[in-house]
Design a protein around this motif. Structure first.
Motif, PDB file in Angstrom:
ATOM      1  N   ARG A  98      -3.366  82.236 -45.499  1.00 51.43           N
ATOM      2  CA  ARG A  98      -2.245  81.729 -45.939  1.00 51.43           C
ATOM      3  C   ARG A  98      -2.439  80.220 -46.223  1.00 51.43           C
ATOM      4  O   ARG A  98      -1.934  79.731 -47.351  1.00 51.43           O
ATOM      5  CB  ARG A  98      -0.996  81.925 -45.011  1.00 51.43           C
ATOM      6  N   LEU A  99      -2.945  79.496 -45.177  1.00 55.63           N
ATOM      7  CA  LEU A  99      -3.104  78.202 -45.383  1.00 55.63           C
ATOM      8  C   LEU A  99      -4.168  77.695 -46.562  1.00 55.63           C
ATOM      9  O   LEU A  99      -3.755  76.869 -47.435  1.00 55.63           O
ATOM     10  CB  LEU A  99      -3.499  77.558 -44.119  1.00 55.63           C
ATOM     11  N   ALA A 100      -5.172  78.510 -46.791  1.00 49.91           N
ATOM     12  CA  ALA A 100      -5.931  78.239 -47.805  1.00 49.91           C
ATOM     13  C   ALA A 100      -5.263  78.635 -49.094  1.00 49.91           C
ATOM     14  O   ALA A 100      -5.529  77.846 -50.283  1.00 49.91           O
ATOM     15  CB  ALA A 100      -7.306  79.300 -47.767  1.00 49.91           C
ATOM     16  N   ALA A 101      -4.537  79.610 -49.288  1.00 55.16           N
ATOM     17  CA  ALA A 101      -3.634  80.139 -50.396  1.00 55.16           C
ATOM     18  C   ALA A 101      -2.819  78.884 -50.857  1.00 55.16           C
ATOM     19  O   ALA A 101      -2.345  78.594 -51.878  1.00 55.16           O
ATOM     20  CB  ALA A 101      -3.089  81.147 -50.404  1.00 55.16           C
ATOM     21  N   GLN A 102      -2.204  78.533 -49.784  1.00 50.41           N
ATOM     22  CA  GLN A 102      -0.847  77.377 -50.082  1.00 50.41           C
ATOM     23  C   GLN A 102      -1.637  75.983 -50.507  1.00 50.41           C
ATOM     24  O   GLN A 102      -0.875  75.357 -51.164  1.00 50.41           O
ATOM     25  CB  GLN A 102      -0.160  77.327 -48.694  1.00 50.41           C
ATOM     26  N   THR A 103      -2.646  75.550 -49.921  1.00 51.73           N
ATOM     27  CA  THR A 103      -3.255  74.171 -50.138  1.00 51.73           C
ATOM     28  C   THR A 103      -4.146  74.332 -51.370  1.00 51.73           C
ATOM     29  O   THR A 103      -4.435  73.269 -51.918  1.00 51.73           O
ATOM     30  CB  THR A 103      -3.794  73.698 -48.934  1.00 51.73           C
ATOM     31  N   THR A 104      -4.951  75.666 -51.698  1.00 54.79           N
ATOM     32  CA  THR A 104      -5.819  75.392 -52.716  1.00 54.79           C
ATOM     33  C   THR A 104      -6.989  74.950 -52.097  1.00 54.79           C
ATOM     34  O   THR A 104      -7.994  74.516 -52.815  1.00 54.79           O
ATOM     35  CB  THR A 104      -5.574  75.351 -54.071  1.00 54.79           C
ATOM     36  N   GLU A 105      -7.420  74.229 -50.766  1.00 54.46           N
ATOM     37  CA  GLU A 105      -8.317  73.682 -50.437  1.00 54.46           C
ATOM     38  C   GLU A 105      -9.181  74.190 -49.225  1.00 54.46           C
ATOM     39  O   GLU A 105      -8.689  75.193 -48.804  1.00 54.46           O
ATOM     40  CB  GLU A 105      -7.823  72.376 -49.964  1.00 54.46           C
TER      41      GLU A 105
END
Length: 256
Positions: A98-105
């Motif tokens: 989720r964190l990767a999808a949210q930040t795109t980083e």
């Protein structure tokens, strides 16, 4: 040889085996017998026999000439089994996704190991311009946001004990003065997150937060962003997402 002497010899052999494997793990590529002997200081004859034994067992590989050595595939199997069996890594997977999808980083989960942090899991950035990272990578704690976030959960006295006498300079921005580092760790404790300002990789800024499901914390999460696309709004969004992810990980840890 007495039983005590035999036991001491066995322990010494085990220590040398571990040190040899750690030597290869920290220095990718192939190395000559003379180069390994110079670095570790073992007697050449016993070092050769140890290397040949580890080659036969698959822990060390030799090149076609049999004169150069490197880490073997058995070490990879042990490393992956550690990650596969770690409950925190397994529980963190949905949150990291989720964190990767949210930040795109690029996202990292890492653990403090001595004076270094070791990546346990990574999620690649969705952008073309992105840092290279992999599970198992080891970096100096003082030069990373992950490491600084974790060091900040220790007291100043504990940090002085944990860190080496000389802090390695990874880039021109790395903090190598222990007192400056301690001052930054005090700020990390106040604000709740740490920043790597191109201290480990030029052109990359990283934000890290410890996950204190134990005290002091041993695991942390981070988000790495190339400075070329880091705007104030994006930075704030990244920090907010990291705090939310930390809370989610803390909740997940309570079920372990």
């Amino acid at each position: 040889m007495s039983a005590t002497e035999a036991g001491s010899a066995q322990v010494k052999s085990a220590v040398r085996t571990v040190q040899l494997l750690e030597f290869f793990a920290g220095r990718p590529g192939m190395h000559t017998l003379a180069g390994v002997q110079e670095a570790l200081g073992y007697p050449k004859s016993s070092l050769y026999m140890l290397l040949r034994t580890l080659v036969d067992l698959g822990w060390v590989e030799a090149d076609a000439t049999g004169t150069r050595y490197g880490i073997g595939v058995r070490a990879l199997l042990v490393g992956t089994s550690y990650l596969d069996g770690d409950e925190v890594v397994a529980a963190a997977k949905p949150t990291l996704d989720r964190l990767a999808a949210q930040t795109t980083e690029t996202i990292h989960l890492a653990r403090l190991d001595g004076t270094d942090v070791v990546y346990l899991a990574t999620r690649a950035s969705q952008h073309h311009l992105r840092p290279f990272s992999r599970a198992g990578r080891r970096l100096p704690a003082h030069s990373t946001s992950l490491g600084k976030a974790l060091l900040a959960t220790h007291t100043d006295a504990e940090v002085r004990t944990l860190l080496p006498a000389r802090l390695a300079r990874v880039t021109d921005n790395t903090l190598t003065d222990p007192e400056e580092l301690l001052e930054e760790l005090r700020l990390v404790r106040e604000q709740g997150y740490a920043i790597d300002r191109e201290e480990n990789t030029l052109g990359l800024r990283c934000f890290g937060i410890a996950v204190p499901y134990r005290s002091p914390a041993r695991d942390a999460i981070s988000c790495s962003v190339p400075v070329a696309r880091l705007t104030p709004a994006h930075e704030q969004a990244v920090k907010s997402a990291l705090f939310d992810a930390r809370d989610q990980l803390m909740q997940a840890a309570r079920t372990l």
